[in-house]
Each structure stands twice: as structure tokens, then as C-alpha cells.
Design an enzyme around this catalytic site. Structure first.
Site: not given
Ligand code: NDP
Length: 249
Positions: A142, A156
Site C-alpha cells: 500500500s 496497518y
Molecule cells: P476489500 O475489502 O474489497 O477486499 C479485501 C479482500 O480480502 C476480500 O476479498 C476479503 O474476503 C479478503 N480477506 C480478508 N481477510 C481474509 C482472510 N482472513 N482470508 C482470506 N481472505 C481474506 O478491499 P480491497 O480490495 O481494497 O483490499 C485488497 C488489498 O488491497 C488489501 O490487502 C488492502 O490492504 C490493499 N489496499 C487497499 C487500498 C484501498 O484503498 N482500497 C489501498 C492500498 C492497499 P473475505 O472477507 O471474503 O475473506
């Protein structure tokens, strides 16, 4: 240029946001995808969409923080597809709160998912890539893995600094020796469900205000950059993708 058609990819955090968008784009490019997350209903819906477009997807309902579940998910992926060309370590959570609120369960969840999840998945996949003498690992860090964002983002940011550091060290260890590329993706603000885990009402309001203040990236924007790096010629490793909304400072 590396052609993607017929390749395979395992994507974590594929049930929403960046992971779901990337799975769809890869599938459209002819990549067979393993889609991993905890919410099976979301993964089933994504699989139906991919199937409807003539693609191929394997649903892997798993928690990346659980090493046994990760190992058996990777076993199922390998039984189905034989080869793993791309691993996208993308699952993550971001509950925002200041340290003096002592939301220790949220700290632990961030460490377990954002850091250990990447390690668990890498440990399960890397032996296959080493045997193949090929592969490409993408880790979602990130902008918060480059600079500490400010009050509320401390843990985070600490987890995303760890992802950036792990990515760079891994790149050094597996590039020359095993012909495996490693890319750290460092997005700025992306319009996803990520803010929904924030339980502190004041921090949640700040997140919502920021969403209204600037034009966020779309998850597809990040998916496009991953495809760019994946399609680079085999001798090119795009080691970092730092992608921001134009308006983000
Ligand atoms: P979302 O919340 O839409 O996606 C997060 C995903 O992670 C979901 O599919 C969730 O699925 C999955 N997840 C969370 N915990 C677990 C777990 N224990 N096991 C398996 N899967 C898990 O957010 P984003 O798409 O934004 O996030 C994706 C990545 O991007 C993350 O690492 C986030 O930190 C990073 N990021 C996001 C930014 C933003 O502004 N959105 C900026 C920079 C980085 P489920 O709950 O079904 O398990």
C-alpha cells in the site's frame, strides 16, 4: 511480451474489490484462476460470472491466516491446474483506530491476515514455483507500506511496511536463483469495501469524507497494472507498482 492465455493464477482476497477485479481481468485474458477468500457466496457469484464469459475458475474458500487451510487450498489448485504461474497475495484488512483505544483483536487480525497470510500462502506456493523454475508473485502492500499515514493507521502501516520489505527480500532471493519474479503493488486510495471494517465511528467518518473529497481509483485500475507487469517480457521484473489517484497527496 509474456502471453497470459492458458496460464494459471491464484488470487487471495478475490471475493471483492481489487482481488475480484483482477480475477475477472485475468480470466478474460485466458488465465485459469483460483479465487480464494472466506465468503464462499461471493466467490460462487464471481465464478458464475467468469464461467459465463467462457473462463475457468476454481473456488477456494479459505482463511489465509490458517496455514492448514492455505496448504490444502494450494493442493486443490495444483490438482486442478498442475502449474502455478501467478500468485496474487492480496487479502487484507484495515480496521482504523488509534493505539490508545487498545483494539488488540484488530491489531492481531491485521498481523495474522496482512503479514502471516502472505507468508502462509508464499510458503505453500513457492515449492511448486521453485520446481517449475518459473512464476510471478504479486503482493498487495500500500502507499501505507511506504509512509506512515497518520493517527489511526499505525498498525496497518506496520503490516504493509512488512509486506513491502518481504516483497523486496523475496525478489532478491528467488529472481536469479529460481527464475521467479516478485512485484510489490502499492495502491493509493481505491474504491472498495475496505473501510467497512473500521469500528471507530470518527475514523469511519473520516474515511467516508475522504472518499467524497477526491476521485478514488477503481479496482480495475489496479488490475490493469498487475496485467501490465505479468505481461512484461520474462527478463523484466516490474518490482514495484506505486499507483495513486491523481488527486491523492
Ligand atoms: P476489500 O475489502 O474489497 O477486499 C479485501 C479482500 O480480502 C476480500 O476479498 C476479503 O474476503 C479478503 N480477506 C480478508 N481477510 C481474509 C482472510 N482472513 N482470508 C482470506 N481472505 C481474506 O478491499 P480491497 O480490495 O481494497 O483490499 C485488497 C488489498 O488491497 C488489501 O490487502 C488492502 O490492504 C490493499 N489496499 C487497499 C487500498 C484501498 O484503498 N482500497 C489501498 C492500498 C492497499 P473475505 O472477507 O471474503 O475473506
Amino acid at each position: 511480451m509474456t502471453h497470459l492465455k492458458g496460464k494459471t493464477a491464484l488470487i487471495t482476497g478475490a471475493s471483492s474489490g481489487i482481488g475480484a477485479a483482477t480475477a475477472l481481468k485475468l480470466a478474460k485474458a485466458g488465465v485459469k484462476v483460483g479465487i480464494a477468500a472466506r465468503r464462499a457466496d461471493r466467490l460462487d457469484a464471481l465464478k458464475a460470472e467468469i464461467d459465463g464469459q467462457g473462463g475457468e475458475a476454481l473456488v477456494l474458500e479459505l482463511d489465509v491466516a490458517d496455514p492448514d487451510a492455505v496448504r490444502s487450498g494450494v493442493d486443490r489448485f495444483m490438482q486442478m491446474f498442475d502449474v502455478i504461474d501467478i500468485l496474487f497475495n492480496n487479502a487484507g484488512v484495515m480496521p482504523v483506530a488509534e493505539i490508545d483505544q487498545f483494539k488488540v483483536d484488530e491489531w492481531n487480525a491485521m498481523v495474522d491476515i496482512n503479514i502471516k497470510g502472505v507468508l502462509n500462502m508464499t510458503a505453500a506456493v513457492l515449492p511448486h514455483m521453485i520446481r517449475q523454475h518459473s512464476g510471478h508473485i504479486f503482493n498487495t502492500s500500500s502507499i501505507a507500506g511506504r509512509k506512515v499515514f497518520g493517527p489511526g493507521y499505525t498498525v496497518y502501516s506496520a503490516t504493509k511496511f512488512a509486506v513491502s520489505a518481504f516483497s523486496e527480500g523475496l525478489r532478491m532471493e528467488v529472481g536469479k536463483k529460481h527464475n521467479i519474479r516478485v512485484t510489490s503493488i502499492q495502491p493509493g486510495a481505491v474504491a472498495t469495501e475496505l473501510p467497512e471494517q473500521t469500528t471507530d465511528p470518527e475514523k469511519r467518518r473520516q474515511l467516508d469524507d475522504y472518499r467524497a473529497a477526491i476521485t478514488f481509483l477503481d479496482p480495475d485500475d489496479i488490475a490493469d497494472t498487475l496485467l501490465f507487469a505479468a505481461q512484461a517480457p520474462a527478463h523484466v521484473n516490474v518490482a514495484e507498482l506505486f499507483v495513486l489517484p491523481t488527486e491523492q497527496i
